[in-house]
Write an enzyme that holds these catalytic residues in place. Structure first.
Site, PDB file in Angstrom:
ATOM      1  N   SER A  60       0.805  -1.225   0.000  1.00  0.00           N
ATOM      2  CA  SER A  60       0.000   0.000   0.000  1.00  0.00           C
ATOM      3  C   SER A  60       0.836   1.272   0.000  1.00  0.00           C
ATOM      4  O   SER A  60       0.290   2.362  -0.208  1.00  0.00           O
ATOM      5  CB  SER A  60      -0.921   0.018   1.227  1.00  0.00           C
ATOM      6  OG  SER A  60      -0.170  -0.024   2.428  1.00  0.00           O
ATOM      7  N   TYR A  61       2.131   1.187   0.236  1.00  0.00           N
ATOM      8  CA  TYR A  61       2.939   2.402   0.305  1.00  0.00           C
ATOM      9  C   TYR A  61       3.021   3.075  -1.066  1.00  0.00           C
ATOM     10  O   TYR A  61       3.494   2.475  -2.032  1.00  0.00           O
ATOM     11  CB  TYR A  61       4.348   2.099   0.798  1.00  0.00           C
ATOM     12  CG  TYR A  61       4.455   1.655   2.240  1.00  0.00           C
ATOM     13  CD1 TYR A  61       3.405   1.821   3.141  1.00  0.00           C
ATOM     14  CD2 TYR A  61       5.619   1.061   2.716  1.00  0.00           C
ATOM     15  CE1 TYR A  61       3.516   1.404   4.452  1.00  0.00           C
ATOM     16  CE2 TYR A  61       5.738   0.650   4.036  1.00  0.00           C
ATOM     17  CZ  TYR A  61       4.687   0.822   4.904  1.00  0.00           C
ATOM     18  OH  TYR A  61       4.796   0.407   6.206  1.00  0.00           O
ATOM     19  N   SER A  62       2.575   4.316  -1.116  1.00  0.00           N
ATOM     20  CA  SER A  62       2.622   5.123  -2.342  1.00  0.00           C
ATOM     21  C   SER A  62       2.042   4.373  -3.532  1.00  0.00           C
ATOM     22  O   SER A  62       2.624   4.338  -4.617  1.00  0.00           O
ATOM     23  CB  SER A  62       4.060   5.574  -2.628  1.00  0.00           C
ATOM     24  OG  SER A  62       4.545   6.397  -1.588  1.00  0.00           O
TER      25      SER A  62
END
Length: 326
Positions: A60-62
């Protein structure tokens, strides 16, 4: 760098893990303070050069771009067998059915997408980012077991849940003969020590590796309380973590500053050294947006705090609301 074994696994890790939420396309996802690829690569390279071999990111990061940046860098600069690569699953990348959570369907789709973004056949550690209240833990654990048996992950881990939930998951896996969680990535630092009550004793008893996130409390332990950065101004989640106990937290930040001044070291080294001296801590997950952040983290490995210094750091602490689980 003196390497150690992660929990009860056979993985050899540096006693620091590089948290890769800092690296990603700023215009993607909800972290506008992240560093794009050209600014991320020198920091990833410096971590390798300092001996850090443990890298943690999340799908889910960036909007997945953190995995892409980290994957491309490691493929070009590291020997895969020497690196311990971790990622996570739970948060959806878009607001559509079945693309988030910990259902069998979501996990199977997410691991394949993560491997593609990372450019690797397997991850060393695949972690559930949060507890899924809408999916039976049996379904989640069996799916994770199948991911391991398919060779797509070597070990599985958990993050940010109540101790009773983690105990239930460990017991459920043992009862069914499924792969057991090997690690706990939890919220632990001088400003939030609630995990010392139940989670850390549980992990020590069960042989679980502990890799805390936010060891510097989103940077609050490294500067004066009222100072701000671009990240503190735009980090919506971070703003929810340290607002309920400001009076005692200010005193702790001041204690870190006093000890750092006497020692002649940056405050980050003092805050990290405190955590590194806690029993059962395998590798704090440190973020780095500047080379100095990595240098301070490595230097903290050699900084030994006295009992008196530890007592001074801990004295102002009061019970905090439990945060970071949702």
């Amino acid at each position: 760098m003196n390497y150690r074994t992660l929990g009860c696994t056979g993985l050899k890790i540096s006693p620091l893990c590089l948290g890769c939420m800092t690296y990603g396309v700023p215009e993607r996802g909800n972290h506008p303070w992240t560093l794009p690829e050209d600014q991320s690569q020198p920091l990833l390279k410096k971590a390798l050069d300092l001996g850090i071999n443990f890298f943690d990111t999340a799908n889910s990061y960036s909007d997945g771009t953190s995995e892409e940046i980290v994957g491309r860098f490691l493929k070009a600069n590291a020997v895969r067998e020497e690196i311990v690569l971790a990622t996570k699953v739970y948060f959806p990348l878009r607001d559509r059915p079945n693309v988030g959570g910990l259902s069998r369907k979501a996990i199977f789709a997410a691991i394949d997408a993560s491997l593609q973004r990372l450019g690797t056949d397997y991850v060393d550690l695949y972690q559930i980012h949060r507890w899924d209240y809408h999916t039976p833990i049996e379904e989640t654990l069996e799916a994770l077991h199948d991911v391991v048996k398919a060779g797509k992950a070597l070990h599985i881990g958990a993050s940010s849940m109540y101790a009773w939930q983690f105990a239930k998951a460990l017991h459920t896996a043992e009862r069914h003969g499924w792969t057991r969680f090997a690690t706990m990535q939890n919220h632990l630092n001088l400003l939030n020590r609630e995990e010392e009550r139940e989670m850390l004793p549980l992990c020590r008893d069960a042989g679980i590796g502990v890799i805390p996130w936010s060891p510097l409390a989103r940077g609050r332990l490294t500067r004066d309380w009222d100072a701000s950065t671009a990240r503190t101004e735009s980090d919506a989640f971070g703003k929810t973590l340290y607002t309920a106990s400001e009076e005692s937290d200010r005193q702790i930040v001041a204690a870190v500053a006093r000890i750092a001044e006497v020692r002649g070291v940056p405050r980050a080294q003092v805050a990290l050294a405190w955590l590194l001296q806690k029993p059962g801590i395998d590798a704090p997950i440190v973020g780095a947006s500047k080379p100095q952040h990595l240098e301070d983290a490595v230097a903290a490995l050699e900084l030994h705090l006295s009992d008196e210094e530890i007592a001074a750091l801990e004295a102002p602490y009061v019970p905090h609301p439990v945060v970071g689980f949702s």
